[in-house]
Design a protein around this motif. Structure first.
Motif, PDB file in Angstrom:
ATOM      1  N   THR A  76       0.834  -1.207   0.000  1.00  0.00           N
ATOM      2  CA  THR A  76       0.000   0.000   0.000  1.00  0.00           C
ATOM      3  C   THR A  76       0.866   1.252   0.000  1.00  0.00           C
ATOM      4  O   THR A  76       0.606   2.202  -0.754  1.00  0.00           O
ATOM      5  CB  THR A  76      -0.941  -0.002   1.224  1.00  0.00           C
ATOM      6  N   THR A  77       1.908   1.243   0.807  1.00  0.00           N
ATOM      7  CA  THR A  77       2.833   2.381   0.848  1.00  0.00           C
ATOM      8  C   THR A  77       3.486   2.588  -0.512  1.00  0.00           C
ATOM      9  O   THR A  77       3.600   3.726  -0.997  1.00  0.00           O
ATOM     10  CB  THR A  77       3.910   2.169   1.940  1.00  0.00           C
ATOM     11  N   ALA A  78       3.891   1.485  -1.147  1.00  0.00           N
ATOM     12  CA  ALA A  78       4.517   1.584  -2.472  1.00  0.00           C
ATOM     13  C   ALA A  78       3.540   2.173  -3.496  1.00  0.00           C
ATOM     14  O   ALA A  78       3.939   3.004  -4.330  1.00  0.00           O
ATOM     15  CB  ALA A  78       5.002   0.208  -2.932  1.00  0.00           C
ATOM     16  N   GLN A  79       2.285   1.773  -3.443  1.00  0.00           N
ATOM     17  CA  GLN A  79       1.290   2.303  -4.379  1.00  0.00           C
ATOM     18  C   GLN A  79       1.024   3.800  -4.135  1.00  0.00           C
ATOM     19  O   GLN A  79       0.900   4.576  -5.093  1.00  0.00           O
ATOM     20  CB  GLN A  79      -0.030   1.519  -4.263  1.00  0.00           C
ATOM     21  N   ALA A  95       6.205   9.706 -17.163  1.00  0.00           N
ATOM     22  CA  ALA A  95       5.174   8.856 -16.566  1.00  0.00           C
ATOM     23  C   ALA A  95       5.358   7.404 -17.017  1.00  0.00           C
ATOM     24  O   ALA A  95       5.263   6.469 -16.202  1.00  0.00           O
ATOM     25  CB  ALA A  95       3.789   9.363 -16.936  1.00  0.00           C
ATOM     26  N   LEU A  96       5.623   7.184 -18.298  1.00  0.00           N
ATOM     27  CA  LEU A  96       5.821   5.835 -18.815  1.00  0.00           C
ATOM     28  C   LEU A  96       7.047   5.189 -18.175  1.00  0.00           C
ATOM     29  O   LEU A  96       7.008   4.013 -17.796  1.00  0.00           O
ATOM     30  CB  LEU A  96       5.963   5.872 -20.339  1.00  0.00           C
ATOM     31  N   GLU A  97       8.119   5.940 -18.041  1.00  0.00           N
ATOM     32  CA  GLU A  97       9.345   5.429 -17.419  1.00  0.00           C
ATOM     33  C   GLU A  97       9.093   5.065 -15.960  1.00  0.00           C
ATOM     34  O   GLU A  97       9.502   3.999 -15.499  1.00  0.00           O
ATOM     35  CB  GLU A  97      10.454   6.486 -17.525  1.00  0.00           C
ATOM     36  N   LEU A  98       8.404   5.952 -15.237  1.00  0.00           N
ATOM     37  CA  LEU A  98       8.088   5.691 -13.826  1.00  0.00           C
ATOM     38  C   LEU A  98       7.178   4.461 -13.715  1.00  0.00           C
ATOM     39  O   LEU A  98       7.393   3.595 -12.873  1.00  0.00           O
ATOM     40  CB  LEU A  98       7.414   6.911 -13.189  1.00  0.00           C
ATOM     41  N   TRP A  99       6.169   4.404 -14.589  1.00  0.00           N
ATOM     42  CA  TRP A  99       5.220   3.301 -14.566  1.00  0.00           C
ATOM     43  C   TRP A  99       5.919   1.968 -14.830  1.00  0.00           C
ATOM     44  O   TRP A  99       5.689   0.985 -14.137  1.00  0.00           O
ATOM     45  CB  TRP A  99       4.140   3.550 -15.621  1.00  0.00           C
ATOM     46  N   THR A 100       6.782   1.937 -15.813  1.00  0.00           N
ATOM     47  CA  THR A 100       7.523   0.717 -16.160  1.00  0.00           C
ATOM     48  C   THR A 100       8.413   0.267 -15.004  1.00  0.00           C
ATOM     49  O   THR A 100       8.431  -0.916 -14.646  1.00  0.00           O
ATOM     50  CB  THR A 100       8.377   0.954 -17.424  1.00  0.00           C
ATOM     51  N   GLY A 101       9.145   1.214 -14.436  1.00  0.00           N
ATOM     52  CA  GLY A 101      10.025   0.886 -13.303  1.00  0.00           C
ATOM     53  C   GLY A 101       9.232   0.392 -12.092  1.00  0.00           C
ATOM     54  O   GLY A 101       9.623  -0.584 -11.429  1.00  0.00           O
ATOM     55  N   ARG A 104       7.862  -3.194 -12.756  1.00  0.00           N
ATOM     56  CA  ARG A 104       8.933  -4.192 -12.640  1.00  0.00           C
ATOM     57  C   ARG A 104       9.257  -4.450 -11.161  1.00  0.00           C
ATOM     58  O   ARG A 104       9.372  -5.594 -10.711  1.00  0.00           O
ATOM     59  CB  ARG A 104      10.172  -3.732 -13.402  1.00  0.00           C
ATOM     60  N   LYS A 105       9.370  -3.354 -10.392  1.00  0.00           N
ATOM     61  CA  LYS A 105       9.692  -3.474  -8.969  1.00  0.00           C
ATOM     62  C   LYS A 105       8.573  -4.215  -8.224  1.00  0.00           C
ATOM     63  O   LYS A 105       8.848  -5.061  -7.363  1.00  0.00           O
ATOM     64  CB  LYS A 105       9.903  -2.090  -8.358  1.00  0.00           C
TER      65      LYS A 105
END
Length: 144
Positions: A76-79, A95-101, A104-105
């Motif tokens: 929840t904290t990560a989201q 946004a796409l770069e952040l979303w992809t990373g 993956r994480k």
């Protein structure tokens, strides 16, 4: 024993019991006592085994639940952190770069969490079965 409490007393039984009958009856009583003692021991051991199984399973369930709550908090904290970062971005490419990373994480995190939960489950199952195996080995020793 003598007197009225002795089942083989002449005062209770008005005839003499042959020695073979007396020996047979004594052997039967002795075997009945042994069987009762074994049954009582088995019942007490069974009760102890059931108690040990439930205690171990309860502790394991508590550990498993605590780990689930820990994972839920972390996820929840990560989201929430992801959402906050997402709103601060200036371009779709960021946004796409952040979303992809982030995706993956999260997949790696979920895999690690699933592995840890499986290990806890296996450990609890093994520990829970231990009292059953110990009890069974008392009554069914390994064949030689």
């Amino acid at each position: 024993m003598t007197g009225a409490t002795d089942p083989f007393s002449a005062s209770i039984i008005p005839f003499e019991v042959p020695e073979q009958m007396r020996a047979f009856a004594e052997k039967g009583v002795s075997q009945a006592r042994e069987s009762y003692a074994k049954f009582k021991d088995a019942a007490e051991t069974h009760n102890g085994t059931v108690e040990a199984v439930f205690t171990t399973a309860s502790k394991g369930a508590s550990e498993y639940s605590a780990k689930l709550v820990e994972f839920m908090k972390a996820n929840t904290t990560a989201q929430l952190d992801f959402a906050q970062e997402l709103f601060s971005l200036k371009s779709p490419s960021e946004a796409l770069e952040l979303w992809t990373g982030h995706t993956r994480k999260q997949i790696e995190t979920f895999q690690a969490q699933a592995k840890e939960l499986a290990e806890i489950g296996q450990r609890v199952a093994t520990a829970t079965a231990e009292p059953i195996k110990a009890s069974a080995s008392k009554f069914y020793p390994p064949a030689a």
